[in-house]
Design a protein around this motif. Structure first.
Motif, PDB file in Angstrom:
ATOM      1  N   LYS A 172       0.769  -1.040   0.126  1.00 36.18           N
ATOM      2  CA  LYS A 172      -0.128   0.164  -0.429  1.00 36.18           C
ATOM      3  C   LYS A 172       0.575   1.158   0.206  1.00 36.18           C
ATOM      4  CE  LYS A 172      -3.774  -2.079   2.496  1.00 36.18           C
ATOM      5  NZ  LYS A 172      -5.095  -2.355   3.409  1.00 36.18           N
ATOM      6  N   GLY A 173       0.448   2.343  -0.804  1.00 35.20           N
ATOM      7  CA  GLY A 173       1.328   3.199  -0.949  1.00 35.20           C
ATOM      8  C   GLY A 173       0.926   4.342  -2.180  1.00 35.20           C
ATOM      9  N   LYS A 174       1.264   5.509  -2.567  1.00 36.12           N
ATOM     10  CA  LYS A 174       0.354   6.351  -3.829  1.00 36.12           C
ATOM     11  C   LYS A 174       1.819   5.602  -4.669  1.00 36.12           C
ATOM     12  CE  LYS A 174      -0.236  10.201  -0.592  1.00 36.12           C
ATOM     13  NZ  LYS A 174      -0.130  11.366   0.163  1.00 36.12           N
ATOM     14  N   GLU A 175       2.592   5.490  -4.657  1.00 31.69           N
ATOM     15  CA  GLU A 175       3.132   5.042  -6.147  1.00 31.69           C
ATOM     16  C   GLU A 175       4.198   3.710  -6.504  1.00 31.69           C
ATOM     17  OE1 GLU A 175       6.645   7.978  -6.268  1.00 31.69           O
ATOM     18  OE2 GLU A 175       5.658   9.412  -6.238  1.00 31.69           O
ATOM     19  N   ASP A 176       3.390   3.458  -7.614  1.00 33.03           N
ATOM     20  CA  ASP A 176       3.815   2.394  -7.928  1.00 33.03           C
ATOM     21  C   ASP A 176       6.355   2.260  -8.024  1.00 33.03           C
ATOM     22  OD1 ASP A 176       1.913   1.271  -8.492  1.00 33.03           O
ATOM     23  OD2 ASP A 176       1.826   1.807 -10.245  1.00 33.03           O
ATOM     24  N   PRO A 177       6.561   1.103  -8.619  1.00 29.94           N
ATOM     25  CA  PRO A 177       8.226   1.485  -8.266  1.00 29.94           C
ATOM     26  C   PRO A 177       8.379   2.143  -9.982  1.00 29.94           C
ATOM     27  CG  PRO A 177       7.314  -0.988  -8.330  1.00 29.94           C
ATOM     28  CD  PRO A 177       6.198   0.031  -8.144  1.00 29.94           C
ATOM     29  N   GLU A 178       9.239   2.893  -9.495  1.00 28.89           N
ATOM     30  CA  GLU A 178       9.286   3.730 -10.996  1.00 28.89           C
ATOM     31  C   GLU A 178       9.680   3.091 -12.003  1.00 28.89           C
ATOM     32  OE1 GLU A 178      13.575   6.541 -12.349  1.00 28.89           O
ATOM     33  OE2 GLU A 178      13.468   5.426 -10.127  1.00 28.89           O
ATOM     34  N   GLY A 179       9.246   2.882 -13.279  1.00 30.39           N
ATOM     35  CA  GLY A 179       9.696   2.443 -14.920  1.00 30.39           C
ATOM     36  C   GLY A 179       8.230   1.359 -14.716  1.00 30.39           C
ATOM     37  N   THR A 180       7.555   1.777 -13.894  1.00 33.18           N
ATOM     38  CA  THR A 180       6.393   0.664 -13.929  1.00 33.18           C
ATOM     39  C   THR A 180       5.706   0.328 -15.359  1.00 33.18           C
ATOM     40  OG1 THR A 180       6.001   0.047 -11.803  1.00 33.18           O
ATOM     41  CG2 THR A 180       4.379  -0.618 -13.307  1.00 33.18           C
ATOM     42  N   LYS A 181       5.038  -0.632 -16.245  1.00 36.55           N
ATOM     43  CA  LYS A 181       4.314  -0.116 -17.291  1.00 36.55           C
ATOM     44  C   LYS A 181       2.735  -1.157 -16.748  1.00 36.55           C
ATOM     45  CE  LYS A 181       7.975  -0.688 -20.319  1.00 36.55           C
ATOM     46  NZ  LYS A 181       8.489  -0.905 -21.713  1.00 36.55           N
ATOM     47  N   THR A 182       1.924  -0.736 -17.502  1.00 37.24           N
ATOM     48  CA  THR A 182       0.984  -1.840 -16.901  1.00 37.24           C
ATOM     49  C   THR A 182       0.085  -2.002 -18.125  1.00 37.24           C
ATOM     50  OG1 THR A 182      -0.777   0.606 -17.062  1.00 37.24           O
ATOM     51  CG2 THR A 182       0.291   0.244 -14.988  1.00 37.24           C
ATOM     52  N   ASN A 183      -0.954  -3.272 -17.536  1.00 38.15           N
ATOM     53  CA  ASN A 183      -2.064  -3.398 -18.775  1.00 38.15           C
ATOM     54  C   ASN A 183      -0.766  -4.289 -19.933  1.00 38.15           C
ATOM     55  OD1 ASN A 183      -3.879  -4.316 -20.474  1.00 38.15           O
ATOM     56  ND2 ASN A 183      -3.852  -2.602 -21.683  1.00 38.15           N
ATOM     57  N   ILE A 184       0.278  -5.237 -19.063  1.00 36.59           N
ATOM     58  CA  ILE A 184       0.911  -5.736 -20.514  1.00 36.59           C
ATOM     59  C   ILE A 184       0.547  -7.122 -20.225  1.00 36.59           C
ATOM     60  CG2 ILE A 184       3.026  -3.791 -20.197  1.00 36.59           C
ATOM     61  CD1 ILE A 184       3.630  -6.986 -18.080  1.00 36.59           C
ATOM     62  N   ALA A 185       1.318  -7.752 -21.187  1.00 33.50           N
ATOM     63  CA  ALA A 185       1.720 -10.298 -20.802  1.00 33.50           C
ATOM     64  C   ALA A 185      -0.212 -10.012 -20.780  1.00 33.50           C
ATOM     65  CB  ALA A 185       2.280 -10.480 -20.173  1.00 33.50           C
ATOM     66  N   SER A 186      -0.234 -11.491 -21.073  1.00 39.03           N
ATOM     67  CA  SER A 186      -1.345 -11.893 -20.801  1.00 39.03           C
ATOM     68  C   SER A 186      -0.968 -12.798 -18.556  1.00 39.03           C
ATOM     69  CB  SER A 186      -1.318 -13.542 -21.558  1.00 39.03           C
ATOM     70  OG  SER A 186      -2.929 -13.843 -20.948  1.00 39.03           O
ATOM     71  N   ASP A 187      -2.510 -12.996 -17.894  1.00 36.28           N
ATOM     72  CA  ASP A 187      -2.283 -13.169 -16.386  1.00 36.28           C
ATOM     73  C   ASP A 187      -2.585 -15.178 -16.650  1.00 36.28           C
ATOM     74  OD1 ASP A 187      -4.918 -13.482 -18.085  1.00 36.28           O
ATOM     75  OD2 ASP A 187      -6.346 -12.697 -15.671  1.00 36.28           O
ATOM     76  N   ILE A 188      -2.286 -15.837 -17.857  1.00 36.25           N
ATOM     77  CA  ILE A 188      -2.543 -16.903 -18.325  1.00 36.25           C
ATOM     78  C   ILE A 188      -1.263 -18.030 -19.336  1.00 36.25           C
ATOM     79  CG2 ILE A 188      -3.392 -18.993 -18.805  1.00 36.25           C
ATOM     80  CD1 ILE A 188      -6.539 -17.685 -18.716  1.00 36.25           C
ATOM     81  N   ILE A 189      -0.053 -18.595 -18.616  1.00 33.11           N
ATOM     82  CA  ILE A 189       1.326 -18.832 -18.824  1.00 33.11           C
ATOM     83  C   ILE A 189       1.191 -20.216 -19.227  1.00 33.11           C
ATOM     84  CG2 ILE A 189       3.561 -19.606 -18.525  1.00 33.11           C
ATOM     85  CD1 ILE A 189       3.607 -17.047 -16.276  1.00 33.11           C
ATOM     86  N   PHE A 190       0.729 -20.898 -20.402  1.00 24.94           N
ATOM     87  CA  PHE A 190       0.619 -21.795 -20.710  1.00 24.94           C
ATOM     88  C   PHE A 190       2.597 -22.373 -21.012  1.00 24.94           C
ATOM     89  CE2 PHE A 190      -3.109 -20.390 -22.353  1.00 24.94           C
ATOM     90  CZ  PHE A 190      -4.161 -21.495 -22.047  1.00 24.94           C
TER      91      PHE A 190
END
Length: 299
Positions: free
Chosen positions: A260-278
């Motif tokens: 919990k906090g206000k900021e994500d780690p520096e350089g964080t990207k969102t909406n990447i990759a898939s949540d399922i790994i085959f």
């Protein structure tokens, strides 16, 4: 009514005689005995020579065995391995039987709640450490964590806890190659001190520890933000099913939490990759390479 001079010739091809129930049972029993006599040798040969193998069928068969029967099967494997080694030598193929760790599948259960194992038994020289990484070889319940979190804070931490399984015969006869930690031991790990606010925590969970892991997040000051599902595959790209209680398991789940906090780690990207790994199942407890790729892309 038949025309004059026409003769009836009996069919020369003998008709297939139906087997009696006793004959069928006797033949089936004989085949079963013959199969049991050579199954260890054949199976071991397939394992060593890389032939196709129905792993889920093997696991299901092992699941029904008692401890004594499982130990006998291990002895058959050992004998079969030596026999295969002799055949390979005769054919001029170099093979070292010591490379096949059959002892690893022996039962190591001391009692219902404790599995034998020691971190000191591991050989660090066998580890393949990635570049720019510093491995820490220690007992996490005794390690001096302060010496680490006072000099370093991590953007991402991934945990694969050796969950303690308290139910009767929880692994269905499959030996664990590691010691287990109690919930209290895991709860007492100073994970929250190793990360700044916004740090991401990846935790691999088993079905029985879902609720505890969510409670763990709350205790440490984290909130669950996502999850990743690893669908396990065989070398033939089929589902790699393993033992379970009600259903056969062919997946693992990694819960993703954020401190919990206000900021994500520096350089964080969102909406990447898939949540399922085959991905193909590898060694015991070995996680797929894709999870590391996702983390590297995320942060």
């Amino acid at each position: 009514t038949m025309a004059p001079g026409v003769q009836v010739v009996e069919e020369m091809t003998p008709r297939r005689r139906r087997r009696s129930r006793d004959e069928t049972t006797e033949t089936g029993a004989k085949k079963k005995m013959e199969t049991e006599d050579v199954s260890a040798e054949v199976l071991c040969s397939r394992l060593l020579l890389g032939s196709n193998l129905n792993e889920s069928k093997v696991l299901q068969d092992w699941q029904d065995l008692s401890e004594e029967q499982l130990r006998e099967l291990v002895k058959k494997y050992e004998a079969a391995t030596k026999k295969v080694q002799g055949v390979l030598k005769e054919r001029g193929i170099a093979f070292d039987v010591s490379l096949v760790d059959l002892k690893a599948i022996q039962l190591g259960v001391k009692d219902d709640n404790e599995v034998l194992g020691n971190v000191d038994d591991l050989d660090p020289s066998q580890w393949q450490v990635p570049n720019q990484c510093i491995p820490v070889h220690a007992n996490v319940t005794e390690f001096n964590w302060k010496s680490l979190y006072e000099v370093e804070q991590f953007d991402v931490i991934m945990m694969d806890p050796p969950w303690q399984l308290a139910t009767h015969n929880p692994t269905r006869g499959v030996a664990l190659g590691y010691s287990q930690l109690t919930d209290a031991h895991i709860m007492n790990l100073p994970v929250k001190k190793l990360q700044k606010e916004g740090g991401l925590l990846f935790v691999w969970v088993i079905n029985a520890k879902y609720k505890f892991t969510l409670d763990l997040f709350k205790e440490w000051g984290y909130e669950m933000v996502d999850e990743i599902v690893w669908v396990k595959l065989t070398v033939n790209r089929r589902l790699a099913k393993s033992h379970g209680f009600y259903l056969q398991h062919a997946k693992e789940v990694c819960l993703v939490a954020r401190k919990k906090g206000k900021e994500d780690p520096e350089g964080t990207k969102t909406n990447i990759a898939s949540d399922i790994i085959f991905s193909e199942r590898r060694g015991q407890s070995q996680k797929p390479e894709e999870i590391y790729e996702i983390i590297e892309e995320l942060v």
